[in-house]
Design a protein around this motif. Structure first.
Motif, mmCIF file in Angstrom:
data_model
loop_
_atom_site.group_PDB
_atom_site.id
_atom_site.type_symbol
_atom_site.label_atom_id
_atom_site.label_comp_id
_atom_site.label_asym_id
_atom_site.label_seq_id
_atom_site.Cartn_x
_atom_site.Cartn_y
_atom_site.Cartn_z
ATOM 1 N N LYS A 166 39.686 20.111 15.576
ATOM 2 C CA LYS A 166 39.234 19.973 16.956
ATOM 3 C C LYS A 166 40.282 19.265 17.808
ATOM 4 C CE LYS A 166 35.481 18.173 19.817
ATOM 5 N NZ LYS A 166 34.212 17.425 19.849
ATOM 6 N N PHE A 167 40.844 18.172 17.275
ATOM 7 C CA PHE A 167 41.888 17.442 17.995
ATOM 8 C C PHE A 167 43.098 18.337 18.255
ATOM 9 C CE2 PHE A 167 45.934 15.155 17.564
ATOM 10 C CZ PHE A 167 45.860 14.298 18.649
ATOM 11 N N ALA A 168 43.510 19.092 17.234
ATOM 12 C CA ALA A 168 44.703 19.936 17.355
ATOM 13 C C ALA A 168 44.515 21.019 18.407
ATOM 14 C CB ALA A 168 45.042 20.560 16.003
ATOM 15 N N PHE A 169 43.354 21.692 18.387
ATOM 16 C CA PHE A 169 43.132 22.776 19.342
ATOM 17 C C PHE A 169 42.943 22.251 20.769
ATOM 18 C CE2 PHE A 169 41.917 25.384 15.566
ATOM 19 C CZ PHE A 169 42.860 26.382 15.752
ATOM 20 N N SER A 170 42.279 21.098 20.904
ATOM 21 C CA SER A 170 42.136 20.486 22.235
ATOM 22 C C SER A 170 43.510 20.105 22.790
ATOM 23 C CB SER A 170 41.239 19.245 22.155
ATOM 24 O OG SER A 170 39.937 19.589 21.784
ATOM 25 N N SER A 171 44.351 19.545 21.923
ATOM 26 C CA SER A 171 45.697 19.139 22.338
ATOM 27 C C SER A 171 46.560 20.359 22.667
ATOM 28 C CB SER A 171 46.366 18.306 21.239
ATOM 29 O OG SER A 171 45.610 17.147 20.958
ATOM 30 N N LEU A 172 46.484 21.391 21.826
ATOM 31 C CA LEU A 172 47.257 22.612 22.062
ATOM 32 C C LEU A 172 46.870 23.243 23.395
ATOM 33 C CD1 LEU A 172 49.311 24.675 21.005
ATOM 34 C CD2 LEU A 172 47.407 25.854 19.884
ATOM 35 N N TYR A 173 45.575 23.290 23.674
ATOM 36 C CA TYR A 173 45.105 23.857 24.938
ATOM 37 C C TYR A 173 45.590 23.019 26.120
ATOM 38 C CZ TYR A 173 42.036 25.379 28.689
ATOM 39 O OH TYR A 173 41.555 25.836 29.885
ATOM 40 N N GLY A 174 45.460 21.688 26.005
ATOM 41 C CA GLY A 174 45.908 20.804 27.082
ATOM 42 C C GLY A 174 47.394 20.935 27.356
ATOM 43 N N ILE A 175 48.193 20.980 26.295
ATOM 44 C CA ILE A 175 49.652 21.110 26.457
ATOM 45 C C ILE A 175 50.011 22.475 27.030
ATOM 46 C CG2 ILE A 175 51.818 21.281 25.156
ATOM 47 C CD1 ILE A 175 50.620 19.112 23.282
ATOM 48 N N ALA A 176 49.290 23.522 26.617
ATOM 49 C CA ALA A 176 49.558 24.866 27.153
ATOM 50 C C ALA A 176 49.277 24.914 28.657
ATOM 51 C CB ALA A 176 48.706 25.894 26.415
ATOM 52 N N ARG A 229 40.225 11.463 27.045
ATOM 53 C CA ARG A 229 38.783 11.170 26.987
ATOM 54 C C ARG A 229 38.011 12.298 26.335
ATOM 55 N NH1 ARG A 229 35.354 7.467 30.970
ATOM 56 N NH2 ARG A 229 33.335 7.746 30.000
ATOM 57 N N LEU A 230 38.513 13.518 26.465
ATOM 58 C CA LEU A 230 37.832 14.679 25.888
ATOM 59 C C LEU A 230 38.338 15.011 24.485
ATOM 60 C CD1 LEU A 230 35.600 16.364 27.317
ATOM 61 C CD2 LEU A 230 36.874 14.877 28.844
ATOM 62 N N GLY A 231 39.118 14.093 23.882
ATOM 63 C CA GLY A 231 39.484 14.253 22.480
ATOM 64 C C GLY A 231 40.780 14.978 22.208
ATOM 65 N N GLY A 232 41.633 15.145 23.210
ATOM 66 C CA GLY A 232 42.916 15.788 22.996
ATOM 67 C C GLY A 232 44.057 14.869 23.376
ATOM 68 N N THR A 233 45.257 15.415 23.453
ATOM 69 C CA THR A 233 46.412 14.653 23.910
ATOM 70 C C THR A 233 47.412 15.620 24.531
ATOM 71 O OG1 THR A 233 48.155 13.080 23.274
ATOM 72 C CG2 THR A 233 47.632 14.812 21.699
ATOM 73 N N THR A 234 48.275 15.115 25.383
ATOM 74 C CA THR A 234 49.330 15.956 25.960
ATOM 75 C C THR A 234 50.700 15.500 25.480
ATOM 76 O OG1 THR A 234 49.457 14.519 27.910
ATOM 77 C CG2 THR A 234 48.006 16.444 28.054
ATOM 78 N N ASP A 235 50.722 14.609 24.493
ATOM 79 C CA ASP A 235 51.990 14.046 24.035
ATOM 80 C C ASP A 235 51.962 13.820 22.530
ATOM 81 O OD1 ASP A 235 54.257 12.188 23.591
ATOM 82 O OD2 ASP A 235 54.358 12.191 25.769
ATOM 83 N N GLY A 236 52.890 14.464 21.820
ATOM 84 C CA GLY A 236 52.951 14.358 20.367
ATOM 85 C C GLY A 236 53.420 13.017 19.856
#
Length: 271
Positions: free
Chosen positions: A65-75, A114-121
Protein backbone atom coordinates in the motif's frame (compact mmCIF):
# COMPACT_ATOMS: atom_id res chain seq x y z
CA UNK A 1 -7.97 12.46 -4.40
CA UNK A 2 -5.87 14.06 -1.65
CA UNK A 3 -2.66 12.43 -2.86
CA UNK A 4 -3.41 13.85 -6.32
CA UNK A 5 -4.11 17.30 -4.87
CA UNK A 6 -1.01 17.20 -2.67
CA UNK A 7 1.27 16.14 -5.53
CA UNK A 8 -0.10 18.88 -7.81
CA UNK A 9 0.41 21.55 -5.13
CA UNK A 10 3.99 20.32 -4.57
CA UNK A 11 4.60 20.42 -8.34
CA UNK A 12 3.40 24.03 -8.51
CA UNK A 13 5.74 24.95 -5.67
CA UNK A 14 8.71 23.34 -7.39
CA UNK A 15 8.23 24.59 -10.96
CA UNK A 16 6.69 28.04 -10.40
CA UNK A 17 8.68 29.11 -7.33
CA UNK A 18 11.79 27.06 -6.52
CA UNK A 19 13.29 25.82 -9.81
CA UNK A 20 13.30 29.23 -11.60
CA UNK A 21 15.07 30.78 -8.59
CA UNK A 22 17.71 28.04 -8.16
CA UNK A 23 16.32 27.07 -4.76
CA UNK A 24 16.28 23.41 -3.74
CA UNK A 25 14.67 21.22 -1.10
CA UNK A 26 16.16 18.29 0.78
CA UNK A 27 16.26 14.60 -0.09
CA UNK A 28 15.77 13.13 -3.58
CA UNK A 29 13.78 16.23 -4.54
CA UNK A 30 16.82 18.38 -3.73
CA UNK A 31 19.11 16.17 -5.81
CA UNK A 32 16.63 16.30 -8.70
CA UNK A 33 16.40 20.10 -8.45
CA UNK A 34 20.20 20.42 -8.59
CA UNK A 35 20.42 18.14 -11.64
CA UNK A 36 17.68 20.16 -13.36
CA UNK A 37 19.51 23.44 -12.71
CA UNK A 38 22.78 21.95 -14.04
CA UNK A 39 21.50 20.03 -17.08
CA UNK A 40 18.28 21.83 -18.03
CA UNK A 41 16.48 18.47 -18.27
CA UNK A 42 12.89 18.72 -16.94
CA UNK A 43 12.57 18.10 -13.20
CA UNK A 44 9.85 15.47 -13.57
CA UNK A 45 12.21 13.04 -15.31
CA UNK A 46 14.74 13.12 -12.45
CA UNK A 47 12.03 12.91 -9.78
CA UNK A 48 10.53 9.77 -11.29
CA UNK A 49 13.73 7.97 -12.34
CA UNK A 50 15.72 8.58 -9.12
CA UNK A 51 12.81 7.71 -6.83
CA UNK A 52 11.85 4.52 -8.69
CA UNK A 53 14.43 2.16 -7.13
CA UNK A 54 13.58 3.45 -3.65
CA UNK A 55 9.88 2.79 -4.26
CA UNK A 56 10.80 -0.79 -5.16
CA UNK A 57 12.76 -1.08 -1.90
CA UNK A 58 9.78 0.39 -0.04
CA UNK A 59 7.55 -2.27 -1.62
CA UNK A 60 9.82 -4.99 -0.23
CA UNK A 61 10.51 -3.44 3.18
CA UNK A 62 7.47 -1.31 4.10
CA UNK A 63 4.49 -2.72 2.23
CA UNK A 64 2.45 -2.76 -0.97
CA UNK A 65 0.00 0.00 0.00
CA UNK A 66 2.81 2.41 0.90
CA UNK A 67 4.69 1.63 -2.32
CA UNK A 68 1.70 2.12 -4.62
CA UNK A 69 0.58 5.31 -2.84
CA UNK A 70 4.12 6.67 -3.15
CA UNK A 71 4.46 5.60 -6.79
CA UNK A 72 1.17 7.31 -7.65
CA UNK A 73 2.14 10.49 -5.76
CA UNK A 74 5.55 10.67 -7.45
CA UNK A 75 4.00 10.01 -10.88
CA UNK A 76 1.49 12.85 -10.43
CA UNK A 77 4.25 15.12 -9.11
CA UNK A 78 6.48 14.31 -12.10
CA UNK A 79 3.67 14.92 -14.61
CA UNK A 80 2.75 18.21 -12.92
CA UNK A 81 6.31 19.52 -13.03
CA UNK A 82 6.62 18.38 -16.65
CA UNK A 83 3.42 20.23 -17.62
CA UNK A 84 4.53 23.41 -15.81
CA UNK A 85 8.16 23.27 -16.93
CA UNK A 86 7.80 26.05 -19.54
CA UNK A 87 5.31 28.15 -17.55
CA UNK A 88 6.63 31.53 -16.38
CA UNK A 89 7.53 31.69 -12.69
CA UNK A 90 5.17 33.53 -10.34
CA UNK A 91 8.04 35.60 -8.95
CA UNK A 92 11.77 36.08 -9.35
CA UNK A 93 12.14 37.59 -5.91
CA UNK A 94 14.06 34.92 -3.99
CA UNK A 95 12.56 35.79 -0.61
CA UNK A 96 9.01 35.51 -1.95
CA UNK A 97 9.95 32.30 -3.76
CA UNK A 98 11.28 30.81 -0.50
CA UNK A 99 8.21 31.77 1.53
CA UNK A 100 5.46 30.78 -0.91
CA UNK A 101 7.38 27.86 -2.43
CA UNK A 102 8.08 26.36 1.00
CA UNK A 103 4.49 26.83 2.18
CA UNK A 104 3.04 25.16 -0.91
CA UNK A 105 5.66 22.41 -0.91
CA UNK A 106 5.03 21.62 2.76
CA UNK A 107 1.27 21.63 2.19
CA UNK A 108 1.47 19.34 -0.84
CA UNK A 109 3.95 16.82 0.56
CA UNK A 110 2.15 16.87 3.91
CA UNK A 111 -1.11 15.81 2.24
CA UNK A 112 0.64 12.89 0.53
CA UNK A 113 2.32 11.82 3.79
CA UNK A 114 -0.95 12.03 5.71
CA UNK A 115 -2.56 9.62 3.25
CA UNK A 116 0.20 7.04 3.71
CA UNK A 117 2.54 7.77 0.82
CA UNK A 118 5.68 9.79 0.16
CA UNK A 119 7.12 11.89 -2.65
CA UNK A 120 10.75 11.39 -1.64
CA UNK A 121 12.75 8.16 -1.49
CA UNK A 122 15.22 9.61 1.02
CA UNK A 123 12.85 8.66 3.85
CA UNK A 124 12.93 5.02 2.74
CA UNK A 125 16.74 5.13 2.67
CA UNK A 126 16.80 6.61 6.18
CA UNK A 127 14.47 3.88 7.51
CA UNK A 128 16.69 1.14 6.09
CA UNK A 129 19.94 2.69 7.35
CA UNK A 130 18.49 3.21 10.84
CA UNK A 131 17.89 -0.54 11.08
CA UNK A 132 21.59 -1.18 10.47
CA UNK A 133 23.15 1.55 12.63
CA UNK A 134 22.26 3.12 15.97
CA UNK A 135 21.04 6.43 14.48
CA UNK A 136 17.45 7.67 14.32
CA UNK A 137 15.61 8.20 11.02
CA UNK A 138 15.42 11.97 11.67
CA UNK A 139 19.17 12.22 12.23
CA UNK A 140 19.93 10.27 9.05
CA UNK A 141 17.65 12.54 6.99
CA UNK A 142 19.37 15.56 8.55
CA UNK A 143 22.83 14.20 7.61
CA UNK A 144 21.66 13.48 4.04
CA UNK A 145 20.26 17.00 3.68
CA UNK A 146 23.39 18.66 5.13
CA UNK A 147 25.44 16.90 2.43
CA UNK A 148 22.94 17.97 -0.25
CA UNK A 149 23.00 21.63 0.84
CA UNK A 150 26.82 21.69 0.96
CA UNK A 151 26.98 20.29 -2.58
CA UNK A 152 24.34 22.85 -3.62
CA UNK A 153 26.58 25.59 -2.24
CA UNK A 154 29.40 24.57 -4.58
CA UNK A 155 27.18 23.99 -7.62
CA UNK A 156 24.53 26.72 -7.33
CA UNK A 157 26.25 29.27 -5.10
CA UNK A 158 26.14 29.76 -1.35
CA UNK A 159 23.29 32.27 -1.54
CA UNK A 160 21.07 29.64 -3.15
CA UNK A 161 22.20 27.06 -0.61
CA UNK A 162 21.29 29.32 2.32
CA UNK A 163 17.90 30.16 0.79
CA UNK A 164 17.40 26.41 0.29
CA UNK A 165 18.04 25.69 3.99
CA UNK A 166 15.26 28.12 4.96
CA UNK A 167 12.98 26.57 2.33
CA UNK A 168 13.56 23.10 3.75
CA UNK A 169 12.97 24.30 7.33
CA UNK A 170 9.70 26.10 6.52
CA UNK A 171 8.42 23.23 4.38
CA UNK A 172 9.18 20.68 7.12
CA UNK A 173 7.26 22.73 9.70
CA UNK A 174 4.25 23.06 7.39
CA UNK A 175 4.38 19.30 6.76
CA UNK A 176 4.28 18.66 10.51
CA UNK A 177 1.15 20.81 10.82
CA UNK A 178 -0.57 19.02 7.94
CA UNK A 179 0.37 15.52 9.11
CA UNK A 180 -0.27 16.05 12.84
CA UNK A 181 -3.10 18.58 12.58
CA UNK A 182 -3.54 22.13 13.83
CA UNK A 183 -5.23 21.11 17.06
CA UNK A 184 -2.19 19.71 18.84
CA UNK A 185 -3.05 17.50 21.81
CA UNK A 186 -1.31 17.05 25.15
CA UNK A 187 -1.36 14.06 27.46
CA UNK A 188 -1.29 15.01 31.13
CA UNK A 189 -0.31 12.82 34.09
CA UNK A 190 -1.28 14.20 37.50
CA UNK A 191 -0.14 12.81 40.86
CA UNK A 192 -2.10 14.15 43.81
CA UNK A 193 -3.65 12.79 46.99
CA UNK A 194 -6.87 14.61 46.09
CA UNK A 195 -7.36 12.70 42.86
CA UNK A 196 -11.15 12.38 43.16
CA UNK A 197 -11.63 16.15 43.56
CA UNK A 198 -9.17 16.95 40.75
CA UNK A 199 -10.76 14.46 38.33
CA UNK A 200 -14.22 15.82 39.05
CA UNK A 201 -13.03 19.43 38.58
CA UNK A 202 -11.45 18.57 35.22
CA UNK A 203 -14.72 17.03 34.07
CA UNK A 204 -16.78 20.04 35.18
CA UNK A 205 -14.43 22.78 33.94
CA UNK A 206 -13.10 21.27 30.71
CA UNK A 207 -15.63 18.58 29.88
CA UNK A 208 -12.80 16.02 29.61
CA UNK A 209 -12.99 12.51 31.01
CA UNK A 210 -10.06 11.15 33.01
CA UNK A 211 -8.56 7.73 33.70
CA UNK A 212 -7.16 6.43 36.99
CA UNK A 213 -3.89 4.51 36.86
CA UNK A 214 -3.03 2.52 39.98
CA UNK A 215 0.45 3.36 41.26
CA UNK A 216 2.75 2.92 44.25
CA UNK A 217 5.14 5.53 45.61
CA UNK A 218 8.81 4.66 45.15
CA UNK A 219 9.85 6.14 48.50
CA UNK A 220 6.68 6.14 50.56
CA UNK A 221 5.51 2.72 49.27
CA UNK A 222 1.97 4.08 49.57
CA UNK A 223 -0.60 2.97 47.01
CA UNK A 224 -2.36 5.78 45.17
CA UNK A 225 -4.09 6.59 41.90
CA UNK A 226 -2.60 8.69 39.11
CA UNK A 227 -4.88 10.79 36.88
CA UNK A 228 -4.33 10.55 33.13
CA UNK A 229 -6.15 12.66 30.54
CA UNK A 230 -5.70 14.17 27.08
CA UNK A 231 -6.53 17.82 26.36
CA UNK A 232 -6.03 20.23 23.49
CA UNK A 233 -3.17 22.71 23.55
CA UNK A 234 -5.60 25.56 24.24
CA UNK A 235 -7.09 23.76 27.25
CA UNK A 236 -3.74 23.07 28.91
CA UNK A 237 -3.48 26.36 30.80
CA UNK A 238 -7.03 25.97 32.14
CA UNK A 239 -6.29 22.42 33.31
CA UNK A 240 -3.20 23.50 35.25
CA UNK A 241 -5.19 26.29 36.91
CA UNK A 242 -7.93 23.85 37.93
CA UNK A 243 -5.42 21.39 39.43
CA UNK A 244 -3.44 24.09 41.30
CA UNK A 245 -6.61 25.49 42.87
CA UNK A 246 -7.30 22.12 44.50
CA UNK A 247 -3.73 20.96 45.21
CA UNK A 248 -0.91 23.51 44.74
CA UNK A 249 1.68 20.77 45.31
CA UNK A 250 0.28 18.36 42.70
CA UNK A 251 2.80 16.82 40.30
CA UNK A 252 1.87 17.49 36.66
CA UNK A 253 3.72 15.90 33.72
CA UNK A 254 2.82 17.03 30.18
CA UNK A 255 3.70 15.36 26.87
CA UNK A 256 2.84 16.12 23.25
CA UNK A 257 0.53 13.63 21.55
CA UNK A 258 0.96 13.26 17.78
CA UNK A 259 -2.52 11.84 17.15
CA UNK A 260 -5.73 10.98 19.04
CA UNK A 261 -8.47 8.70 17.72
CA UNK A 262 -11.48 7.04 19.31
CA UNK A 263 -13.15 7.62 22.64
CA UNK A 264 -14.87 10.89 23.43
CA UNK A 265 -11.89 13.21 22.87
CA UNK A 266 -12.97 14.56 19.47
CA UNK A 267 -16.58 14.82 20.56
CA UNK A 268 -16.14 16.85 23.73
CA UNK A 269 -14.84 20.39 23.73
CA UNK A 270 -13.96 22.80 26.50
CA UNK A 271 -16.61 25.35 27.44
Amino acid sequence: MFITLGAIIAGVALELFLVPNAIIDGGITGISLMLTNITGIPLGIFLFVINLPFIFIGYKQVGKKFAFSSLYGIAVLSLTTGYLHHVEAFTHDKLLAVLFGALLLGLGVGLVLRLGGTTDGAEIVAILISKKVNISVGQIILIINIVIFIVAGFLLGWDSAMYSIFTYYIASKVMDVIVQGLDESKSVTIITKQYDEVAEAIMKSLGRSTTYLYARGGMSKEETQVIYCVVSRLELSMLKTVVREIDPRAFIAIETVSDVTGGSFTEEKAH
